[in-house]
Design a protein around this motif. Structure first.
Motif, PDB file in Angstrom:
ATOM      1  N   HIS A 167      52.893  83.321  -5.475  1.00 30.84           N
ATOM      2  CA  HIS A 167      51.789  84.150  -4.971  1.00 30.84           C
ATOM      3  C   HIS A 167      51.518  83.844  -3.495  1.00 30.84           C
ATOM      4  CE1 HIS A 167      50.307  84.195  -9.388  1.00 30.84           C
ATOM      5  NE2 HIS A 167      50.995  85.291  -9.138  1.00 30.84           N
ATOM      6  N   THR A 192      47.438  86.115 -11.202  1.00 30.79           N
ATOM      7  CA  THR A 192      46.325  85.225 -10.888  1.00 30.79           C
ATOM      8  C   THR A 192      45.189  85.510 -11.861  1.00 30.79           C
ATOM      9  OG1 THR A 192      45.237  86.771  -9.378  1.00 30.79           O
ATOM     10  CG2 THR A 192      46.957  85.343  -8.452  1.00 30.79           C
ATOM     11  N   ALA A 198      52.473  88.667  -7.620  1.00 34.26           N
ATOM     12  CA  ALA A 198      53.057  88.350  -6.313  1.00 34.26           C
ATOM     13  C   ALA A 198      53.338  89.635  -5.538  1.00 34.26           C
ATOM     14  CB  ALA A 198      54.337  87.540  -6.506  1.00 34.26           C
TER      15      ALA A 198
END
Length: 217
Positions: A167, A192, A198
């Motif tokens: 990320h 996340t 990403a």
């Protein structure tokens, strides 16, 4: 009272008044600041090199974390020779020496620590759960990131917020590091805690070609 004045001088970069203060009472350097770190570490965090030099002039002893932050390679070598397990000692704000050295982009210090078996897979103990690899990638430091990975740093570890190394590399648009992470098995499908991939993070920063590479099919 004096420690508050000391801290103010550090924050503002007032090295002349700081020197005058320490000339009167150098024992202030043994006190912790309100940030729960030493005056020397605080000066490093505020990126005040002149302040660091003044403090070093009046410093009679130094910790392993201070040596890593300042970049005192020979001093650190002697500390490790005397006490090898010092490479895993915790700082008052929850970082290992490797975490500190990585934060301050001290490549020679990172190399020395890894050579002396510092664990690249130990996260911080301060609620953020930050691994050295997260820090190196956040600094966009390719050399340190590669050193950590070569030393066995796991590429899918997550810090607070579910943020993985891939990320961070995606946000920086660093294709070289992205390739290295992918070669080491970085998972592009992980999200996340706020649901971002990403690919979406790269796209948000304007790295559209990288976003396409990282797109989940």
């Amino acid at each position: 009272m004096h420690i508050n004045v000391l801290e103010q001088y550090i924050e503002t970069g007032n090295f002349r008044d700081l020197e005058h203060l320490l000339n009167q009472d150098a024992s202030l350097l043994k006190s912790k600041t309100s940030h729960d770190v030493s005056p020397l570490l605080l000066a490093c965090y505020y990126n005040k090199p002149q302040i660091v030099q003044v403090i070093l002039k009046y410093t009679t002893s130094i910790t392993v974390h201070e040596a890593c932050a300042v970049g005192l390679l020979q001093h650190l070598e002697m500390m490790i020779d005397h006490k090898p397990d010092i490479v895993e000692e915790w700082s008052s704000n929850g970082f290992t020496p490797l975490g500190i050295a990585t934060h301050f982009n001290k490549e020679d210090i990172v190399r020395l620590l890894l050579t002396n078996k510092a664990d690249p897979n130990t996260p911080s103990r301060n609620g953020y759960h930050v691994y050295p690899l997260h820090t190196a990638l956040s600094n966009n430091n390719g050399n340190i990131s590669k050193m950590l990975i070569e030393a066995g740093a796991e590429v899918n570890v997550h810090q607070n917020g579910g943020i993985r190394p891939i990320h961070i590399a995606a946000q920086h648009g660093n294709i070289d590091l992205i390739i290295i992470l992918l070669e080491q098995g970085a998972d592009i499908t992980v999200l996340t805690d706020t649901g971002e991939s990403a690919a979406s993070l790269a796209a948000e920063k304007g790295f559209r070609e990288i976003a396409e590479i990282l797109k989940i099919n």
